[in-house]
Scaffold this motif. Sequence first.
Motif, PDB file in Angstrom:
ATOM      1  N   PHE A 273       0.853  -1.192   0.000  1.00 26.55           N
ATOM      2  CA  PHE A 273       0.000   0.000   0.000  1.00 26.55           C
ATOM      3  C   PHE A 273       0.890   1.244   0.000  1.00 26.55           C
ATOM      4  N   ASP A 274       0.278   2.346  -0.389  1.00 23.99           N
ATOM      5  CA  ASP A 274       0.970   3.636  -0.363  1.00 23.99           C
ATOM      6  C   ASP A 274       0.644   4.349   0.943  1.00 23.99           C
ATOM      7  N   TYR A 275       1.629   5.061   1.447  1.00 20.16           N
ATOM      8  CA  TYR A 275       1.504   5.669   2.779  1.00 20.16           C
ATOM      9  C   TYR A 275       2.080   7.085   2.755  1.00 20.16           C
ATOM     10  N   LEU A 276       1.235   8.063   3.092  1.00 21.75           N
ATOM     11  CA  LEU A 276       1.678   9.454   3.186  1.00 21.75           C
ATOM     12  C   LEU A 276       1.343   9.978   4.576  1.00 21.75           C
ATOM     13  N   ALA A 277       2.359  10.163   5.397  1.00 23.89           N
ATOM     14  CA  ALA A 277       2.163  10.673   6.755  1.00 23.89           C
ATOM     15  C   ALA A 277       2.138  12.201   6.735  1.00 23.89           C
ATOM     16  N   GLU A 278       1.607  12.781   7.792  1.00 26.42           N
ATOM     17  CA  GLU A 278       1.617  14.235   7.938  1.00 26.42           C
ATOM     18  C   GLU A 278       2.808  14.701   8.770  1.00 26.42           C
ATOM     19  N   SER A 279       3.534  13.752   9.340  1.00 26.72           N
ATOM     20  CA  SER A 279       4.694  14.069  10.175  1.00 26.72           C
ATOM     21  C   SER A 279       5.828  13.114   9.859  1.00 26.72           C
ATOM     22  N   LEU A 280       7.010  13.456  10.358  1.00 27.64           N
ATOM     23  CA  LEU A 280       8.150  12.555  10.316  1.00 27.64           C
ATOM     24  C   LEU A 280       8.402  12.012  11.718  1.00 27.64           C
ATOM     25  N   PRO A 281       9.019  10.831  11.825  1.00 26.16           N
ATOM     26  CA  PRO A 281       9.412  10.358  13.151  1.00 26.16           C
ATOM     27  C   PRO A 281      10.485  11.280  13.742  1.00 26.16           C
ATOM     28  N   TYR A 282      10.589  11.284  15.054  1.00 25.29           N
ATOM     29  CA  TYR A 282      11.591  12.115  15.724  1.00 25.29           C
ATOM     30  C   TYR A 282      12.914  11.355  15.748  1.00 25.29           C
ATOM     31  N   PRO A 283      13.958  11.899  15.136  1.00 27.82           N
ATOM     32  CA  PRO A 283      15.246  11.205  15.094  1.00 27.82           C
ATOM     33  C   PRO A 283      16.038  11.449  16.374  1.00 27.82           C
ATOM     34  N   LEU A 284      16.802  10.468  16.789  1.00 27.94           N
ATOM     35  CA  LEU A 284      17.569  10.565  18.031  1.00 27.94           C
ATOM     36  C   LEU A 284      19.056  10.388  17.749  1.00 27.94           C
ATOM     37  N   ASP A 285      19.828  11.375  18.151  1.00 26.31           N
ATOM     38  CA  ASP A 285      21.272  11.337  17.970  1.00 26.31           C
ATOM     39  C   ASP A 285      21.879  10.309  18.922  1.00 26.31           C
ATOM     40  N   THR A 286      22.687   9.407  18.403  1.00 27.01           N
ATOM     41  CA  THR A 286      23.289   8.353  19.222  1.00 27.01           C
ATOM     42  C   THR A 286      24.724   8.673  19.625  1.00 27.01           C
ATOM     43  N   THR A 353      14.183   2.984   8.216  1.00 25.31           N
ATOM     44  CA  THR A 353      13.103   3.413   7.326  1.00 25.31           C
ATOM     45  C   THR A 353      13.506   4.682   6.569  1.00 25.31           C
ATOM     46  N   PRO A 354      13.053   4.818   5.327  1.00 24.56           N
ATOM     47  CA  PRO A 354      13.367   6.030   4.561  1.00 24.56           C
ATOM     48  C   PRO A 354      12.879   7.303   5.247  1.00 24.56           C
ATOM     49  N   GLN A 355      11.734   7.243   5.932  1.00 27.04           N
ATOM     50  CA  GLN A 355      11.235   8.430   6.611  1.00 27.04           C
ATOM     51  C   GLN A 355      12.107   8.798   7.815  1.00 27.04           C
ATOM     52  N   TYR A 356      12.667   7.793   8.487  1.00 28.97           N
ATOM     53  CA  TYR A 356      13.589   8.083   9.589  1.00 28.97           C
ATOM     54  C   TYR A 356      14.884   8.695   9.048  1.00 28.97           C
ATOM     55  N   GLN A 357      15.368   8.173   7.943  1.00 26.22           N
ATOM     56  CA  GLN A 357      16.567   8.733   7.324  1.00 26.22           C
ATOM     57  C   GLN A 357      16.323  10.172   6.867  1.00 26.22           C
ATOM     58  N   GLN A 358      15.124  10.439   6.381  1.00 29.25           N
ATOM     59  CA  GLN A 358      14.753  11.808   6.020  1.00 29.25           C
ATOM     60  C   GLN A 358      14.794  12.697   7.260  1.00 29.25           C
ATOM     61  N   ALA A 359      14.280  12.176   8.376  1.00 30.38           N
ATOM     62  CA  ALA A 359      14.289  12.935   9.630  1.00 30.38           C
ATOM     63  C   ALA A 359      15.706  13.163  10.138  1.00 30.38           C
ATOM     64  N   LEU A 360      16.598  12.198   9.910  1.00 29.70           N
ATOM     65  CA  LEU A 360      18.004  12.381  10.301  1.00 29.70           C
ATOM     66  C   LEU A 360      18.641  13.540   9.551  1.00 29.70           C
ATOM     67  N   THR A 361      18.244  13.734   8.306  1.00 23.80           N
ATOM     68  CA  THR A 361      18.736  14.883   7.540  1.00 23.80           C
ATOM     69  C   THR A 361      18.339  16.177   8.243  1.00 23.80           C
ATOM     70  N   VAL A 362      17.098  16.237   8.690  1.00 25.33           N
ATOM     71  CA  VAL A 362      16.627  17.413   9.422  1.00 25.33           C
ATOM     72  C   VAL A 362      17.436  17.597  10.700  1.00 25.33           C
ATOM     73  N   MET A 363      17.691  16.499  11.408  1.00 22.09           N
ATOM     74  CA  MET A 363      18.442  16.561  12.663  1.00 22.09           C
ATOM     75  C   MET A 363      19.838  17.137  12.452  1.00 22.09           C
ATOM     76  N   HIS A 364      20.517  16.668  11.418  1.00 22.71           N
ATOM     77  CA  HIS A 364      21.886  17.135  11.180  1.00 22.71           C
ATOM     78  C   HIS A 364      21.912  18.592  10.711  1.00 22.71           C
ATOM     79  N   LEU A 365      20.953  18.982   9.903  1.00 25.49           N
ATOM     80  CA  LEU A 365      20.852  20.390   9.517  1.00 25.49           C
ATOM     81  C   LEU A 365      20.603  21.264  10.742  1.00 25.49           C
TER      82      LEU A 365
END
Length: 462
Positions: A273-286, A353-365
């Motif tokens: 199925f296709d999935y479009l969320a309205e939010s991204l998961p919150y990424p956590l720096d390790t 997950t691709p959405q978590y990796q997308q959120a990691l981009t936000v975290m690093h920026l």
Amino acid sequence: MKKILVLAMAIFIACGTTLAQHVKPFREGERAVFLGNSITDGGHYHSYIWLYYMTHFPDMPIRILNGGIGGDTAYDMNKRLDGDIFSMKPSVLMVTFGMNDSGYFEYNGDNGKEFGEQKYQESIKNYQMMEKRLQGLPDTRIVMTGTSPYDETAQIKDNTPFKAKNETMKRIIDYQRESAAKNGWEFVDWNAPMVALNQQNQQKDPSFTLCGNDRIHPDNAGHMVMAYLFLKAQGFAGKDVANIEINASKTQTVKAENCIVSNIKKIGKELSFDYLAESLPYPLDTIARGWGAKMSQADGVKVVPFMDEMNREMLKVTGLKGAYRLLIDNEEIGTWNADELAKGINLAAESKTPQYQQALTVMHLNEYRWEIEKNFREYVWCQFGFFQEKGLLFANDRKAIEVMDENLEKNIWLKGRRDMYSKMMFEAVRDAREQEMDVFINKIYEVNKPVVRKIVLRKAER
């Protein structure tokens, strides 16, 4: 899960009515300034709070600004309100003080109790001057914020705690609470819940502390706990990233909260199925970032129920038998059996997950943005921590450099900022750095938009 529930109960008991008090969430376009001392100046809690808004509200840009200066008391903060804090044009102003106001070494002397009373009275007198200024800000929402604690109970080698220092800080926080009630301001406390968490974890590890090796400056985990407590006060517990439930046997969507699920197909041993969320998961720096840091941001969620309360991207699929491989955009995430899928899995806990990796981009920026902002706080420290008393506030000329150089050997903090100031004293350099920070912020709000993901559950071969 049981451990998390016990810790959550400890936080609730420790906070009393504190967590029950509501701090309004920030709104689109708001400028939220956190006024504080070195815990704010060099800390990450405000950056972690903003990261939550960046990922959970991708279409609602706001600005969260660091208004901290190391070593400040309420007296020092009052002196820089006009030249520093008010110039940021805050629509919301969080006010925290007490660590430096309450004093240090004299608590272990012969007159510790008298010293604590003296520092308390000084702090309240200084705050009352600030209170009058804050009362004159009709267009700024004020949030009084009880400071993070001084940890007196952790067993730290070569670090004898200052007895009853945190008791003085708690009295200061009580006064803040009363001031907030009197003025119709909001209030949230970090001290009581963090003390409870420290003591809870020290039962198993006597050296555990969220407050850093010096008992004062929270580690990354401590700042994540501070962010969690503030976001909880803003009412975000229970707000999921997304919540999906699919009945595979009927090829139907049972639930799709904060997301859109479409194009469900079941062909042979594969459900997609296709999935479009309205939010991204919150990424956590390790990574434990910062000098002397031992704990990472991710370590903070081990002691508070952040993942269960504020970072759930749930996928529940019923009507399956056997084990299934989960793929998102052709990226294999893992394998779960039918019972696990029927109970639900939290995709926000899966860093692949691709959405978590997308959120990691936000975290690093956001981290790069934080580094630039921290540079500005060092510049402001030079102005208010040194030049103001020399009559050279914002002089930024050759005379200022000469006076700085004459005092370098007497002031280690000044010496460490000399190279930075020699660049930041020039307006063009500051303008360029502001523009650089804006580039990161604009990029964050460009790349934080969720996109349609293709989710596939494929029967695992035995």
